[in-house]
Design an enzyme around this catalytic site. Structure first.
Site, mmCIF file in Angstrom:
data_model
loop_
_atom_site.group_PDB
_atom_site.id
_atom_site.type_symbol
_atom_site.label_atom_id
_atom_site.label_comp_id
_atom_site.label_asym_id
_atom_site.label_seq_id
_atom_site.Cartn_x
_atom_site.Cartn_y
_atom_site.Cartn_z
ATOM 1 C CB THR A 15 -4.240 -1.269 -30.229
ATOM 2 O OG1 THR A 15 -5.160 -2.004 -31.060
ATOM 3 C CG2 THR A 15 -4.979 -0.713 -29.018
ATOM 4 N N GLY A 62 2.341 -4.593 -30.792
ATOM 5 C CA GLY A 62 3.242 -5.733 -30.636
ATOM 6 C C GLY A 62 4.644 -5.426 -31.118
ATOM 7 C CB CYS A 63 5.874 -3.641 -34.135
ATOM 8 S SG CYS A 63 4.910 -4.525 -35.372
#
Length: 280
Positions: free
Chosen positions: A209, A213-214
């Site tokens: 993962t 977020g990016c």
């Protein structure tokens, strides 16, 4: 100035292994068919195992990069990721205010190890100067907890957090991502200043993962640049990241990267359909 293709500028740190940071943003922009540009704030020696070293660029040079972009190819949307300190944030905030460009914040504050990446002054500057400029801010659970100095243990808590980020901190919209929940579903919460929207997906059992977020915030930025509403941008981002995790590449010795072309292996659902049940 309107361009023939939507343009997005990412302002963030690097990842030489390509899974996160500016490298992930540019891959995402390409997949979402917008023209991506970048301003580097910090050069990071990192991989799937962790961060080995960081070198922050001089503020004057960061601002020169921004000036180079803004005076030639003004972006339709600006997205920020890792901004290391208050001084950088203050200068970036001045530029965003001056140009009134839609702005997506990925508040990179807490590492996957739980280590805080910002000091108290930087958190205050982010909260007081950047978040009030945000079209959308996309904290995960630990980041929202830091922003609000409160514990988030349930979906209802996340909904209240998203409302507080809008009404108290001044963002136009907030997405509190639910990837850190331990339950079977990963529920993301969008509050757009009027309504709460839930975006749940079945949790995918993988440690690959790195960079989610990016990638998530980069999709939102790309879709807003193409004219999508915040709601549709978040919906597409959730689908895109879920595919990127599901079709992960299993690279590296640690927390491996997601697959930025995972959506092409299955194809994104239509805007009114999807792999999750939307609750309004």
């Amino acid at each position: 100035m309107k361009h023939s293709i939507p343009t997005v500028l990412t302002i963030a740190g690097t990842d030489p292994t390509g899974g996160a940071g500016i490298q992930a943003d540019l891959k995402t922009f390409q997949e979402r068919e917008v023209f991506g540009m970048s301003v580097v704030t910090s050069v990071v020696a990192q991989n799937t195992v962790g961060v080995q070293d960081v070198q922050h660029l001089p503020i004057k040079f960061i601002m020169q990069q921004m000036e180079s972009v803004l005076t030639d190819i003004p972006p339709d949307v600006i997205k920020t990721g890792m901004i290391a300190n208050s001084e950088m944030m203050e200068e970036i905030a001045k530029t965003i205010r001056k140009h009134s460009i839609p702005y997506v914040i990925d508040p990179v504050m807490v590492a996957k190890s739980g280590h805080h990446l910002m000091d108290v002054n930087s958190i205050l500057t982010l909260t007081n100067q950047l978040i009030p400029l945000a079209t959308v801010v996309t904290p995960n659970i630990p980041e929202a907890e830091v922003l609000l100095s409160e514990s988030i243990e349930s979906v209802n808590d996340a909904e209240n957090a998203a409302k507080r980020i809008v009404h108290e901190l001044g963002a136009n919209a907030a997405v509190v991502k639910g990837g850190h929940y331990t339950r079977e579903e990963a529920v993301d919460i969008l509050y757009d200043g009027i309504s709460i929207h839930r975006f749940p997906t079945v949790r995918i059992d993988t440690n690959h993962t790195h960079g989610t977020g990016c990638t998530y915030s980069a999709v939102i930025a790309a879709e807003i640049a193409k004219g999508s509403s915040v709601y549709d941008a978040v919906r597409i981002a959730k689908l895109f990241v879920t595919d990127a995790i599901f079709y992960s590449l299993k690279l590296g010795k640690g927390n491996g990267p997601t697959n930025h072309w995972g959506h092409r292996l299955k194809g994104l659902p239509k805007i009114n359909g999807g792999i999750f049940n939307e609750l309004s």
